[in-house]
Design an enzyme around this catalytic site. Structure first.
Site: not given
Ligand code: GBH
Length: 461
Positions: A172, A367
């Site tokens: 990511e 994931e």
């Molecule tokens: C993943 O991130 C990670 O790889 C992992 O480590 C983590 O524990 C897991 O998911 C759960 O969170 O940021 O305004 O666009 C996911 C991260 C979360 C990024 C939701 C995009 C959407 C809101 N994502 N997010 S915004």
């Protein structure tokens, strides 16, 4: 049972890779052991007010000391694959120079234990834990960090070599660049939109340089991959203004990585949309060719869709240049404990889009999962029916995408264990195995038993 008999339809292809996923800083603990020095997440979590309840990954799920027990859990689940990450600050504490053998030994032992249990190791080289010294030297906005990453990749590959089935360079990069350097909700907590755009480019470069180093160091059959958190972006209405908001977020969230990595180019509209911030002169001749070194598969992490409309959003935001153009609309329907909407169609949309745009590239869902408040009954059993429903719906979406021609080779459930959920600390639980952080006792939740049955029968009932 009155349900329709769909068993045959919901079987996954033979050889489908069933896994769970974790990341080093979120589970390992042992933050100062065997030569490890701080990463940006140690610094960030120790700074007041950054992480909920002041939580840190100092101990986390103590996986560093409980690795054998955790591999035994994986074996019980029956997974074919396990996705973990290697902590750069364990291997190369300052981000440069010779490797620390004791740090590398942990991963050597982990890989040995997985192979002995009949589980394929899937190793991610960067899941957000940059050695603090490299951040002190400028971090990902600095080009040198990409060069350092490729060197580190080579060191790990030389040790673990062909015993790792799939190598993932980065997890990511969108989060690492834009949550880390633009909105500042992740480490290193900077709020500089130009630094974030530079970081995004240097992640693409780092990915390409590391891919090259890995190809050099590894036997031919090794798989090299990249994991992106692609955004399933939808317009609130089909007005031209809302569709333009989708285009902008698709550029900043998806094509900023997909275009360099798969087509060796920068999206022209992205460069135009951000022209008031930067002229992109940090992109040098040859960088995009480097970024597009061929890889063997693409990993997709998916949790929720994103709905946008014309409008504006708060600053600092993780969307440089879009703050005055795009409004984020809460999607309707049920939510997880993260307050993220539950919408499995978004996963289907992403997988079928990639089927169309990258027809030759095998895909893996690296994931997918959900945080919910689970509850223990007096016997100690931990129940999480919402998680089972979430997982079932999303696996169904994967199945549908495969039936419709998407080349999805595997599914990795986030996460094996309850763990350090970044800015939320230990307040959010994503595990299918409950962790009592006071005692480090592990208890399989209902979802773990459910997932084991899915794996055992090769699909959903
Ligand atoms: C993943 O991130 C990670 O790889 C992992 O480590 C983590 O524990 C897991 O998911 C759960 O969170 O940021 O305004 O666009 C996911 C991260 C979360 C990024 C939701 C995009 C959407 C809101 N994502 N997010 S915004």
């Amino acid at each position: 049972d009155a349900r329709p008999q769909t068993t045959a339809e919901l079987r996954f292809p033979g050889g489908f890779r069933w896994g769970t996923a974790t990341a080093a800083y979120q589970i390992e603990g042992a933050a100062a052991e065997d030569g490890r020095t701080p990463s940006i997440w140690d610094t960030f979590s120790r700074a007041p007010g950054r992480v909920r309840n002041g939580d840190t990954g100092d101990i986390a799920a103590d996986h560093y000391h409980r690795m054998d027990e955790d591999v035994a859990l994986l074996k019980e689940l029956g997974v074919t694959d396990y996705r973990f990450s290697v902590a750069w600050p364990r291997v190369q504490p300052t981000g440069r120079g010779p490797a620390v053998q004791r740090g590398l030994d942990f991963y050597r032992r982990l890989v040995d234990a997985l192979l002995a249990a009949g589980i394929r190791p899937v190793a991610t080289l960067y899941h957000w834990d940059l050695p603090q010294e490299l951040e002190n030297a400028g971090g990902w906005p600095q080009r040198d960090t990409a060069e350092r990453f490729a060197e580190y990749a080579r060191i790990v590959a030389e040790v673990l070599g062909d015993r790792v089935a799939t190598w993932t360079t980065l997890n990511e990069p969108w989060c690492a660049a834009f949550l880390g350097y633009a909105s500042g909700v992740h480490a290193p907590g900077r709020t500089d939109p130009v630094a974030a755009l530079r970081a995004a480019h240097h992640f693409n470069l780092a990915h390409g340089l590391a891919t090259r180093a890995l190809r050099d160091a590894l036997p031919r059959r090794s798989e090299i991959s990249l994991t992106l958190n692609l955004h399933a972006v939808r317009p609130l209405t089909d007005s031209a203004a809302d569709l333009d908001a989708v285009r902008r977020i698709d550029a900043l969230g998806n094509r900023i990585f997909l275009d360099p990595v798969f087509h060796g180019r920068l999206p022209a509209d992205l460069v135009e949309d951000t022209a008031a911030l930067t002229d992109w002169s940090f992109v040098r001749d040859g960088d995009l060719a480097t970024a597009s070194a061929p890889i063997d598969s693409l990993g997709i992490n998916y949790y929720s869709p994103t709905v946008v409309a014309a409008g504006s959003c708060d600053t600092p935001s993780p969307w440089p240049g879009a703050e005055e153009r795009v409004r984020f609309v809460p999607a309707p329907g049920p939510r997880t404990a993260m307050d993220w909407p539950v919408d499995a169609d978004g996963l289907y949309e992403l997988l079928t889009r990639l089927r169309d745009e990258l027809p030759a590239t095998p895909l893996m869902v690296t994931e997918n999962g959900a945080a919910y408040d689970d509850y223990a009954d007096p016997s100690g059993a931990v129940h999480d029916p919402e998680r089972v429903a979430y997982l079932r719906a999303h696996l169904h979406a994967v199945h549908r995408a495969i039936a419709d021609g998407a080349k999805v080779r595997g599914y990795f459930l986030w996460s094996l264990l309850d763990n350090f959920e970044w800015a939320y600390g230990y307040s959010k639980r994503f595990g299918i195995v409950h962790v009592d952080f006071a005692t480090q006792r592990r208890t399989a939740k209902d979802s773990a038993r459910w997932y084991a049955r899915v794996i055992g029968r090769g699909g959903l009932d």
